[in-house]
Write a protein that holds these residues in place. Structure first.
Motif, PDB file in Angstrom:
ATOM      1  N   THR A  21      18.440  76.792   5.992  1.00 13.53           N
ATOM      2  CA  THR A  21      17.512  76.335   4.947  1.00 13.53           C
ATOM      3  C   THR A  21      18.280  76.031   3.665  1.00 13.53           C
ATOM      4  N   GLY A  22      19.218  76.874   3.327  1.00 15.50           N
ATOM      5  CA  GLY A  22      20.037  76.661   2.123  1.00 15.50           C
ATOM      6  C   GLY A  22      20.797  75.343   2.175  1.00 15.50           C
ATOM      7  N   ILE A  23      21.334  75.009   3.320  1.00 15.77           N
ATOM      8  CA  ILE A  23      22.072  73.743   3.455  1.00 15.77           C
ATOM      9  C   ILE A  23      21.124  72.553   3.308  1.00 15.77           C
ATOM     10  N   LEU A  24      19.927  72.657   3.866  1.00 14.15           N
ATOM     11  CA  LEU A  24      18.954  71.565   3.722  1.00 14.15           C
ATOM     12  C   LEU A  24      18.617  71.331   2.253  1.00 14.15           C
TER      13      LEU A  24
ATOM     14  N   MET B 276      12.234  74.649  13.673  1.00 13.62           N
ATOM     15  CA  MET B 276      11.273  75.690  14.038  1.00 13.62           C
ATOM     16  C   MET B 276      10.628  76.287  12.785  1.00 13.62           C
ATOM     17  N   ARG B 277      11.293  76.137  11.661  1.00 11.78           N
ATOM     18  CA  ARG B 277      10.773  76.644  10.391  1.00 11.78           C
ATOM     19  C   ARG B 277      10.085  75.520   9.637  1.00 11.78           C
TER      20      ARG B 277
ATOM     21  N   ARG C 143       9.704  70.577   5.773  1.00 12.65           N
ATOM     22  CA  ARG C 143       9.289  70.092   4.442  1.00 12.65           C
ATOM     23  C   ARG C 143      10.505  69.638   3.636  1.00 12.65           C
ATOM     24  N   GLU C 144      11.566  70.425   3.698  1.00 13.95           N
ATOM     25  CA  GLU C 144      12.799  70.106   2.961  1.00 13.95           C
ATOM     26  C   GLU C 144      13.377  68.766   3.452  1.00 13.95           C
TER      27      GLU C 144
ATOM     28  N   GLN D  98       9.269  75.652  24.753  1.00 11.06           N
ATOM     29  CA  GLN D  98       8.873  76.474  23.603  1.00 11.06           C
ATOM     30  C   GLN D  98       9.018  75.709  22.290  1.00 11.06           C
ATOM     31  N   ARG D  99      10.009  74.831  22.237  1.00 10.54           N
ATOM     32  CA  ARG D  99      10.315  74.127  20.988  1.00 10.54           C
ATOM     33  C   ARG D  99       9.686  72.737  20.898  1.00 10.54           C
TER      34      ARG D  99
END
Length: 175
Positions: free
Chosen positions: A63-66, A85-86, A91-92, A137-138
């Motif tokens: 998430t930080g890299i995005l 998956m998040r 959104r990012e 699953q994904r």
């Protein structure tokens, strides 16, 4: 197309790194290889990050890299398999990019990853049934995140890149 990042998502072994490098040559853009950056910054392999700090910590690093990519446009980002998956990651990516889902059949994925040992979620489960189960699953989240879906089975990197670029150009001209 110079106004946005291109985010490549998909299961491990669908060709994200290969396609990112191909697009980089065609568009003269830098590639942000998420797993590689995370591994380099942590000074350890993805497998070791999972073992030492857990999957949650790894996902936080993704998430930080995005978030960082917002300030270095336009780039091509090869995302880790679990990135979409998040919801916050999706959104990012949507803030300044197009999300392209690369897909492949479980048999193709197995053939591509069987000799790689830096895939913690697959390491002791390199078989078609397990890959099929994880893909299933994904699938819903992958498809919900994607602006475009490109199948990579039986295609060269150039064919995949050309298909993607022509579909992205068409998508842009329609909006």
């Amino acid at each position: 197309m110079d106004q946005f990042n291109i985010f490549l998502i998909g299961f491990m072994g669908t060709g994200k790194t290969t396609i990112a490098n191909c697009l980089s040559r065609k568009l003269d853009r830098k590639v942000v290889e998420m797993d590689q950056i995370i591994s380099e910054r942590a000074g350890m392999s993805i497998s070791d990050i999972f073992k030492t700090y857990g999957e949650q910590h790894f996902r936080d690093l993704e998430t930080g890299i995005l978030v960082e990519t917002q300030s270095c446009m336009p780039v091509i980002v090869s995302c880790g398999g679990g990135t979409p998956m998040r919801e916050c990651n999706v959104r990012e990516m949507r803030k300044n990019g197009r999300i392209v889902l690369l897909t492949a059949k479980p048999e193709t994925i197995l053939k591509r990853v069987k000799s790689n040992h830096d895939r913690p979620l697959l390491e002791n489960n390199k078989n078609v049934a397990y890959i099929k189960e994880l893909l299933e699953q994904r699938r819903e989240k992958y498809e919900a995140a994607a602006d475009l879906i490109i199948e990579t089975d039986e295609k060269t990197a150039d064919q995949i890149c050309e298909e993607m670029l022509s579909r992205l150009r068409k998508d842009i001209s329609e909006h």
